[in-house]
Scaffold this motif. Structure first.
Motif, PDB file in Angstrom:
ATOM      1  N   MET A   1       7.759  24.787  50.767  1.00  0.00           N
ATOM      2  CA  MET A   1       8.319  25.377  49.547  1.00  0.00           C
ATOM      3  C   MET A   1       9.474  24.532  49.016  1.00  0.00           C
ATOM      4  O   MET A   1       9.606  24.312  47.826  1.00  0.00           O
ATOM      5  N   GLN A   2      10.339  24.009  49.935  1.00  0.00           N
ATOM      6  CA  GLN A   2      11.465  23.203  49.491  1.00  0.00           C
ATOM      7  C   GLN A   2      10.991  21.915  48.813  1.00  0.00           C
ATOM      8  O   GLN A   2      11.561  21.492  47.808  1.00  0.00           O
ATOM      9  N   ARG A   3       9.963  21.276  49.367  1.00  0.00           N
ATOM     10  CA  ARG A   3       9.460  20.031  48.789  1.00  0.00           C
ATOM     11  C   ARG A   3       8.842  20.289  47.417  1.00  0.00           C
ATOM     12  O   ARG A   3       9.010  19.501  46.482  1.00  0.00           O
ATOM     13  N   SER A   4       8.109  21.392  47.282  1.00  0.00           N
ATOM     14  CA  SER A   4       7.528  21.743  45.986  1.00  0.00           C
ATOM     15  C   SER A   4       8.621  22.008  44.968  1.00  0.00           C
ATOM     16  O   SER A   4       8.524  21.612  43.801  1.00  0.00           O
ATOM     17  N   GLU A   5       9.668  22.669  45.410  1.00  0.00           N
ATOM     18  CA  GLU A   5      10.784  22.964  44.513  1.00  0.00           C
ATOM     19  C   GLU A   5      11.500  21.674  44.109  1.00  0.00           C
ATOM     20  O   GLU A   5      11.920  21.518  42.953  1.00  0.00           O
ATOM     21  N   LEU A   6      11.645  20.742  45.042  1.00  0.00           N
ATOM     22  CA  LEU A   6      12.282  19.456  44.730  1.00  0.00           C
ATOM     23  C   LEU A   6      11.495  18.722  43.652  1.00  0.00           C
ATOM     24  O   LEU A   6      12.080  18.197  42.695  1.00  0.00           O
ATOM     25  N   LYS A   7      10.171  18.685  43.795  1.00  0.00           N
ATOM     26  CA  LYS A   7       9.336  18.014  42.797  1.00  0.00           C
ATOM     27  C   LYS A   7       9.525  18.643  41.424  1.00  0.00           C
ATOM     28  O   LYS A   7       9.720  17.953  40.421  1.00  0.00           O
ATOM     29  N   ALA A   8       9.443  19.970  41.379  1.00  0.00           N
ATOM     30  CA  ALA A   8       9.571  20.667  40.100  1.00  0.00           C
ATOM     31  C   ALA A   8      10.942  20.453  39.478  1.00  0.00           C
ATOM     32  O   ALA A   8      11.070  20.245  38.266  1.00  0.00           O
ATOM     33  N   PHE A   9      11.965  20.480  40.325  1.00  0.00           N
ATOM     34  CA  PHE A   9      13.335  20.343  39.825  1.00  0.00           C
ATOM     35  C   PHE A   9      13.558  18.956  39.220  1.00  0.00           C
ATOM     36  O   PHE A   9      14.065  18.825  38.097  1.00  0.00           O
ATOM     37  N   LEU A  10      13.201  17.903  39.938  1.00  0.00           N
ATOM     38  CA  LEU A  10      13.436  16.542  39.454  1.00  0.00           C
ATOM     39  C   LEU A  10      12.616  16.252  38.199  1.00  0.00           C
ATOM     40  O   LEU A  10      13.108  15.646  37.241  1.00  0.00           O
ATOM     41  N   ARG A  11      11.366  16.686  38.190  1.00  0.00           N
ATOM     42  CA  ARG A  11      10.527  16.429  37.017  1.00  0.00           C
ATOM     43  C   ARG A  11      11.046  17.191  35.790  1.00  0.00           C
ATOM     44  O   ARG A  11      11.035  16.663  34.670  1.00  0.00           O
ATOM     45  N   THR A  12      11.485  18.428  36.014  1.00  0.00           N
ATOM     46  CA  THR A  12      12.008  19.213  34.895  1.00  0.00           C
ATOM     47  C   THR A  12      13.258  18.577  34.318  1.00  0.00           C
ATOM     48  O   THR A  12      13.405  18.449  33.090  1.00  0.00           O
ATOM     49  N   ARG A  13      14.172  18.164  35.188  1.00  0.00           N
ATOM     50  CA  ARG A  13      15.412  17.556  34.709  1.00  0.00           C
ATOM     51  C   ARG A  13      15.148  16.199  34.041  1.00  0.00           C
ATOM     52  O   ARG A  13      15.788  15.854  33.052  1.00  0.00           O
ATOM     53  N   ARG A  14      14.209  15.435  34.549  1.00  0.00           N
ATOM     54  CA  ARG A  14      13.887  14.142  33.927  1.00  0.00           C
ATOM     55  C   ARG A  14      13.277  14.351  32.545  1.00  0.00           C
ATOM     56  O   ARG A  14      13.600  13.637  31.592  1.00  0.00           O
ATOM     57  N   ALA A  15      12.413  15.369  32.408  1.00  0.00           N
ATOM     58  CA  ALA A  15      11.780  15.645  31.124  1.00  0.00           C
ATOM     59  C   ALA A  15      12.773  16.143  30.084  1.00  0.00           C
ATOM     60  O   ALA A  15      12.572  15.964  28.878  1.00  0.00           O
ATOM     61  N   MET A  16      13.880  16.756  30.542  1.00  0.00           N
ATOM     62  CA  MET A  16      14.875  17.312  29.619  1.00  0.00           C
ATOM     63  C   MET A  16      15.841  16.260  29.066  1.00  0.00           C
ATOM     64  O   MET A  16      16.543  16.516  28.089  1.00  0.00           O
ATOM     65  N   LEU A  17      15.876  15.085  29.689  1.00  0.00           N
ATOM     66  CA  LEU A  17      16.876  14.079  29.333  1.00  0.00           C
ATOM     67  C   LEU A  17      16.247  13.025  28.420  1.00  0.00           C
ATOM     68  O   LEU A  17      15.315  12.334  28.811  1.00  0.00           O
TER      69      LEU A  17
END
Length: 276
Positions: A1-17
């Motif tokens: 779950m932590q690894r899945s959350e890490l992927k989602a978090f980094l991709r979301t933040r990269r897409a927002m910038l």
């Protein structure tokens, strides 16, 4: 779950910038909505392959220095950076599981307070409250397997949803604090059970949860509406309660009126409830 959350978090933040936000040209052939991986890697002074593996959630060695550069490259907020470090285990303190018991004086303090006040544990289960909080939130009027959970009620209890004139803002703020707790307590399986249940029950939860929002405990002003209290403008103060091991195991919420009509409403309701 932590690894899945890490992927989602980094991709979301990269897409927002956007490229413009970090001084890079957009170009004419950009398909990515935000930054490209290679742009983040360059800004953070890390290898592209290494950053790709990090974003994919692979089991790689990550130093605090490299993670700090990633946070800076993605323009993360302070809470976002804390969350990222917690996901990677770099700010995590392993603790033995134990049941948190509120200090006996807690209920007395809540009862003396002349505005809504309540205490939530790390997974946002309700531990204690005063009469005004009980009236504002209609506590005890909703059933189900997560009846005492603040997040579950937010999405699944129609009476609770109606409290928020701007539901999305209120929900994101609570989910942001909840997400910080989730990252800090990976050993607590109650988080996964609640998230799984909400994912199955509420498409709206899924949409907001996937935004990977984080929020600190700092006080904010929140608008509320209640059929008995009327329109309210509330200072929401949040304070951690520590146990004997000096770990944050609960959060006390104290509401204070942000305007004169709200102060009048609280005083009127306190008198009606007998000073609660």
């Amino acid at each position: 779950m932590q690894r899945s959350e890490l992927k989602a978090f980094l991709r979301t933040r990269r897409a927002m910038l956007t490229p413009e936000a970090v001084g890079l040209p957009r170009g004419t052939r950009r398909l990515t909505p935000g930054l490209r991986r290679e742009e983040v890697a360059t800004l953070a002074d890390v290898g592209l392959t290494w950053y790709t593996w990090l974003e994919q959630g692979r089991d790689i060695n990550v130093s605090a220095a490299a993670l700090t550069r990633i946070a800076r490259a993605l323009s993360l907020s302070a809470t976002d950076e804390t969350y990222l470090f917690a996901l990677m285990g770099l700010s995590r303190t392993e603790v033995t599981e134990h049941h948190f018991t509120l200090p006996p004086v807690t209920q007395q303090v809540l009862d003396l307070y002349q505005a809504p006040a309540f205490v939530l544990d790390t997974v946002f289960n309700l531990l204690a409250w005063n009469r005004l909080a009980g009236k504002l939130y209609d506590l005890g009027e909703f059933g189900g397997p997560f009846a005492d959970n603040h997040i579950w009620n937010l999405f699944m209890n129609p009476a609770r949803r109606r409290l928020y004139p701007d539901f999305e803002d209120g929900a994101l703020n609570l989910l942001g604090m909840f997400r910080m707790n989730y990252a800090a307590h990976p050993e607590d399986t109650r988080f996964d059970r609640l998230i799984a249940a909400l994912t199955a029950a509420s498409p709206e939860f899924v949409t907001l949860w996937q935004r990977c929002h984080t929020a600190p405990l700092s006080a904010i002003i929140v608008p509320f509406f209640h059929p008995d209290f009327g329109d309210l403008s509330i200072h929401s103060m949040r304070m951690p309660i520590r146990d004997e091991d000096h770990l944050d195991r609960a959060t006390a919420f104290f509401f204070a009126p942000a305007d004169a009509p709200t102060a009048t409403s609280f005083a009127r309701m306190a008198q009606r409830l007998g000073g609660g």
